[in-house]
Design a protein around this motif. Structure first.
Motif, mmCIF file in Angstrom:
data_model
loop_
_atom_site.group_PDB
_atom_site.id
_atom_site.type_symbol
_atom_site.label_atom_id
_atom_site.label_comp_id
_atom_site.label_asym_id
_atom_site.label_seq_id
_atom_site.Cartn_x
_atom_site.Cartn_y
_atom_site.Cartn_z
ATOM 1 N N SER A 126 0.861 -1.172 0.000
ATOM 2 C CA SER A 126 0.000 0.000 0.000
ATOM 3 C C SER A 126 0.903 1.229 0.000
ATOM 4 O O SER A 126 1.903 1.281 0.707
ATOM 5 N N ARG B 253 2.052 4.972 0.801
ATOM 6 C CA ARG B 253 1.879 6.055 1.772
ATOM 7 C C ARG B 253 2.184 7.346 1.020
ATOM 8 O O ARG B 253 3.236 7.470 0.390
ATOM 9 N N HIS C 61 -6.173 15.404 -1.606
ATOM 10 C CA HIS C 61 -6.707 14.104 -1.183
ATOM 11 C C HIS C 61 -7.847 13.665 -2.109
ATOM 12 O O HIS C 61 -7.887 12.509 -2.549
ATOM 13 N N SER D 278 -7.764 10.457 -4.596
ATOM 14 C CA SER D 278 -8.790 9.428 -4.409
ATOM 15 C C SER D 278 -9.488 9.101 -5.724
ATOM 16 O O SER D 278 -9.914 7.970 -5.942
ATOM 17 N N PRO E 129 -4.341 0.584 -3.487
ATOM 18 C CA PRO E 129 -4.475 1.025 -2.095
ATOM 19 C C PRO E 129 -3.425 2.074 -1.721
ATOM 20 O O PRO E 129 -2.266 1.955 -2.104
ATOM 21 N N TRP E 130 -3.880 3.077 -0.977
ATOM 22 C CA TRP E 130 -2.959 4.111 -0.507
ATOM 23 C C TRP E 130 -3.488 4.704 0.785
ATOM 24 O O TRP E 130 -4.658 4.595 1.103
ATOM 25 N N GLU E 131 -2.570 5.321 1.500
ATOM 26 C CA GLU E 131 -2.875 5.932 2.793
ATOM 27 C C GLU E 131 -2.306 7.345 2.809
ATOM 28 O O GLU E 131 -1.142 7.553 2.478
ATOM 29 N N VAL F 224 -0.867 10.702 4.514
ATOM 30 C CA VAL F 224 -0.136 11.139 5.704
ATOM 31 C C VAL F 224 -0.142 12.675 5.634
ATOM 32 O O VAL F 224 0.748 13.285 5.044
ATOM 33 N N CYS G 99 6.900 7.638 2.809
ATOM 34 C CA CYS G 99 5.991 8.074 1.748
ATOM 35 C C CYS G 99 6.697 7.965 0.393
ATOM 36 O O CYS G 99 7.777 8.512 0.217
#
Length: 184
Positions: free
Chosen positions: A10, A12, A36, A40, A46-48, A50, A74
């Motif tokens: 995933s 970051r 963001h 999206s 998948p990513w998160e 920060v 990241c």
């Protein structure tokens, strides 16, 4: 110890709003949420996020970029704000100070795209660089300009991250088709 392949990791992604007023709570951060939202829509892998909201202080910007790249892992760090000619606009200087490799094509393309909408785009000093296994991109502060610039440069982002050993990023091709050379 087993190592994950780039396809299974995933991502970051650091999202950094650079604004004295937003960091003091005097102004609503519009840039970070715009980044963001755009990511999206673009990314299907998948990513998160920060996120950070910090002041227009070069030392603070440098330490934040280093922390996101070196400690938070990241693969991509996207900043908004601080790219104009005003005395407190020092994001490009901070980015260059932490850079191992400058990536001037990103800034060139963003200015070219922005000139279609505003003649003052020539005042913008966006840049990009590599630090370790992180790609750092400076975006403008205005949400509509964030969208235009991010969509313009993002086709090159996944392959750049591949080249620096980051996770495999996949995109929603109806918004942004990532370019990767065909294997021979």
């Amino acid at each position: 110890m087993t190592t994950q392949s780039p396809h299974s990791r995933s991502a970051r992604i650091g999202i950094v709003t650079i604004s004295d007023r937003a960091s003091r709570g005097e102004y609503e951060d519009l840039g970070g949420p715009a980044i963001h939202k755009e990511l999206s829509e673009i990314l299907t892998s998948p990513w998160e996020a920060v996120p950070r909201v910090i002041s227009d202080d070069q030392a603070r910007i440098e330490s934040t970029l280093k922390q996101l790249a070196d400690e938070e892992g990241c693969c991509l760090i996207v900043t908004t704000g601080g790219t104009g000619p005003a005395p407190r606009d020092v994001t490009p200087e901070a980015t260059e100070a932490v850079s191992e490799k400058l990536m001037p094509g990103f800034g060139e393309l963003m200015r070219q795209v922005s000139l279609k909408y505003v003649p003052t785009a020539i005042l913008s000093r966006q840049t990009a660089c590599i630090r370790g296994s992180s790609l750092i991109i400076n975006l403008p502060g205005k949400p509509s300009a964030i969208k235009d610039c991010l969509e313009a440069v993002f086709p090159a982002v996944p392959y750049c991250i591949d080249l620096i050993n980051g996770p495999y990023l996949e995109t929603n091709e109806s918004i942004c088709k990532a370019f990767r050379p065909k294997n021979k």
